[in-house]
Scaffold this motif. Structure first.
Motif, PDB file in Angstrom:
ATOM      1  N   ASN A 222       0.794  -1.232   0.000  1.00  0.00           N
ATOM      2  CA  ASN A 222       0.000   0.000   0.000  1.00  0.00           C
ATOM      3  C   ASN A 222       0.825   1.280   0.000  1.00  0.00           C
ATOM      4  OD1 ASN A 222      -3.106  -0.534   0.345  1.00  0.00           O
ATOM      5  ND2 ASN A 222      -2.056  -2.114   1.551  1.00  0.00           N
ATOM      6  N   THR A 223       2.061   1.205   0.433  1.00  0.00           N
ATOM      7  CA  THR A 223       2.877   2.424   0.533  1.00  0.00           C
ATOM      8  C   THR A 223       4.091   2.422  -0.375  1.00  0.00           C
ATOM      9  OG1 THR A 223       4.190   1.585   2.403  1.00  0.00           O
ATOM     10  CG2 THR A 223       2.122   2.734   2.925  1.00  0.00           C
ATOM     11  N   ARG A 224       4.446   1.301  -0.955  1.00  0.00           N
ATOM     12  CA  ARG A 224       5.548   1.172  -1.915  1.00  0.00           C
ATOM     13  C   ARG A 224       6.880   1.720  -1.401  1.00  0.00           C
ATOM     14  NH1 ARG A 224       3.791  -2.675  -5.323  1.00  0.00           N
ATOM     15  NH2 ARG A 224       1.690  -2.231  -6.082  1.00  0.00           N
ATOM     16  N   PRO A 225       7.359   1.244  -0.266  1.00  0.00           N
ATOM     17  CA  PRO A 225       8.666   1.688   0.227  1.00  0.00           C
ATOM     18  C   PRO A 225       9.783   1.022  -0.566  1.00  0.00           C
ATOM     19  CG  PRO A 225       7.812  -0.030   1.634  1.00  0.00           C
ATOM     20  CD  PRO A 225       6.736   0.259   0.626  1.00  0.00           C
ATOM     21  N   ALA A 226      11.022   1.449  -0.310  1.00  0.00           N
ATOM     22  CA  ALA A 226      12.167   0.803  -0.946  1.00  0.00           C
ATOM     23  C   ALA A 226      12.256  -0.648  -0.479  1.00  0.00           C
ATOM     24  CB  ALA A 226      13.448   1.551  -0.574  1.00  0.00           C
ATOM     25  N   GLN A 227      12.631  -1.553  -1.379  1.00  0.00           N
ATOM     26  CA  GLN A 227      12.695  -2.970  -1.031  1.00  0.00           C
ATOM     27  C   GLN A 227      13.652  -3.222   0.116  1.00  0.00           C
ATOM     28  OE1 GLN A 227      10.678  -5.438  -2.265  1.00  0.00           O
ATOM     29  NE2 GLN A 227      11.602  -6.637  -0.600  1.00  0.00           N
ATOM     30  N   ARG A 228      14.736  -2.454   0.172  1.00  0.00           N
ATOM     31  CA  ARG A 228      15.694  -2.624   1.257  1.00  0.00           C
ATOM     32  C   ARG A 228      15.027  -2.361   2.605  1.00  0.00           C
ATOM     33  NH1 ARG A 228      19.421   0.180   4.353  1.00  0.00           N
ATOM     34  NH2 ARG A 228      21.470  -0.824   4.626  1.00  0.00           N
TER      35      ARG A 228
END
Length: 385
Positions: A222-228
């Motif tokens: 839902n928020t699409r943060p960095a994969q790391r």
């Protein structure tokens, strides 16, 4: 009747299947479960794994007159006759089930000379329960709590362990055999009897692990943060309750001991990650974590506290689990201490400070207030109300 057979792929076996087996036991001295190994299907578990799950599920109910036979490249009705069985039993849930099963019954008897079929109708609460129905539940936040209601304990445990294993494997780079072996050893350790799989883990257990990792998935989607960032939170959640005892050893908190365990694991895929994950684990110490800083701290705490804002059934399961983990604490003392903790957390929720991340606050804050107020009432004290 001496013997009766029941057949299916049983991937997984459900409470509906168990009901049919129970009906079979009521009319026969012995029940033989014929487990289909169908090459056209791609089951979650191998035939041998499914066989073990069925036997464990029956043993859990002390059904000692049930055996399991794996059927390979043959008709079940014909195999049944070879085992001296004249009748199979099948559950009928709908008219569509009847039409399908009646066609199979005619083929079994008239074409291949196999066993006949007896039909039974399950009670209303099991009328929609099937393996495909259970499989479709997997994924959204809380899926494990829902699945638990429809399958026997051994099937549930096998299913969530398989799900957790896939989650775990997705975190570590492929191609390094030594690293893969180390990761596998740590998975066994974390899900085993000395950590989340322990018999005394009534809340901080495999259920808690599945729920939290599902929360991470939902936050990420839902928020699409960095994969790391996602991977760091996932690793921290895996380890944050790995050590959970009621008496801190040498003054070291459970959170600090869990952080040290993470550092010991040598699982960090990047040298800068190790300390970041350890910091997030320390942040889950709600008494001393305030001194811990990290950009992902509010996410980690949101994942950990999200259980407070679930629907009533899930929240009450959580509350019972917490009480069971503190079964050694006398009731009056538990009520007093639990009341103080809940009043503190509810106060933070009322001030919109319980969830530092807006996404978690929007999802769970209001229901968390309702849940904690209700539990405080059951404890006989509703501070501030």
């Amino acid at each position: 009747m001496k013997k009766i057979g029941f057949s299916g792929t049983l991937d997984p076996i459900t409470n509906g299947h168990m009901w049919v087996i129970g009906e079979a036991r009521s009319i026969a001295e012995e029940v033989v479960v014929f487990l289909s190994e169908n090459s056209t299907k791609a089951p979650r578990f191998s035939a041998e794994e499914r066989r073990a799950i069925v036997l464990e599920s029956c043993a859990e109910r002390r059904w000692d007159n049930v055996q399991v036979v794996t059927v390979k490249s043959d008709y079940t009705a014909r195999v049944a006759r070879k085992h001296g069985i004249d009748y199979l039993i099948r559950g009928i849930r709908t008219t569509a089930d009847f039409d399908y099963e009646n066609l199979i019954q005619q083929t079994n008897v008239e074409v291949i000379g196999g066993a006949k079929t007896l039909f039974v109708m399950p009670p209303r609460d099991l009328g929609s329960v099937s393996s495909s129905f259970v499989k479709a539940l997997e994924g959204p936040v809380g899926w494990n709590w829902t699945m638990k209601k429809f399958v026997p304990g051994p099937a549930y445990r096998s299913w969530i362990l398989d799900w957790l294993h896939k989650e775990w494997q997705s975190m570590w780079p492929a191609g390094d055999d030594a690293a893969a072996a180390n990761a596998q050893a740590w998975f066994a350790r974390l899900t085993g009897a000395e950590a989340y799989g322990g018999a005394e883990r009534h809340y901080h257990n495999l259920d808690h692990l599945v729920h939290g990792l599902s929360e991470v998935r939902a936050w990420s989607a839902n928020t699409r943060p960095a994969q790391r960032d996602v991977d760091i939170v996932r690793a921290a959640f895996w380890f944050h309750d790995a050590v959970y005892t009621h008496a801190a050893a040498d003054g070291v908190s459970n959170e600090e001991a869990s952080a040290r365990l993470w550092l010991e694991s040598d699982l960090a895929w990047d040298s800068s990650v190790a300390d970041e994950v350890a910091q997030l684990i320390r942040a889950t110490d709600h008494f001393q974590g305030g001194a811990v800083t990290h950009p992902l701290k509010d996410i980690m705490l949101g994942v950990d506290l999200a259980i407070l804002g679930q629907d009533q059934e899930v929240y009450e399961h959580y509350a019972r689990g917490i009480r069971a983990e503190y079964a050694h604490v006398e009731e009056d003392h538990y009520t007093s201490q639990r009341g103080q903790v809940l009043a503190h957390l509810r106060g933070k929720a009322e001030g919109r400070q319980l969830f530092g991340n807006r996404w978690f606050a929007d999802q769970y804050n209001e229901l968390a207030i309702v849940n904690m107020t209700r539990e405080l009432a059951t404890l006989g004290s509703v501070p501030g109300k």
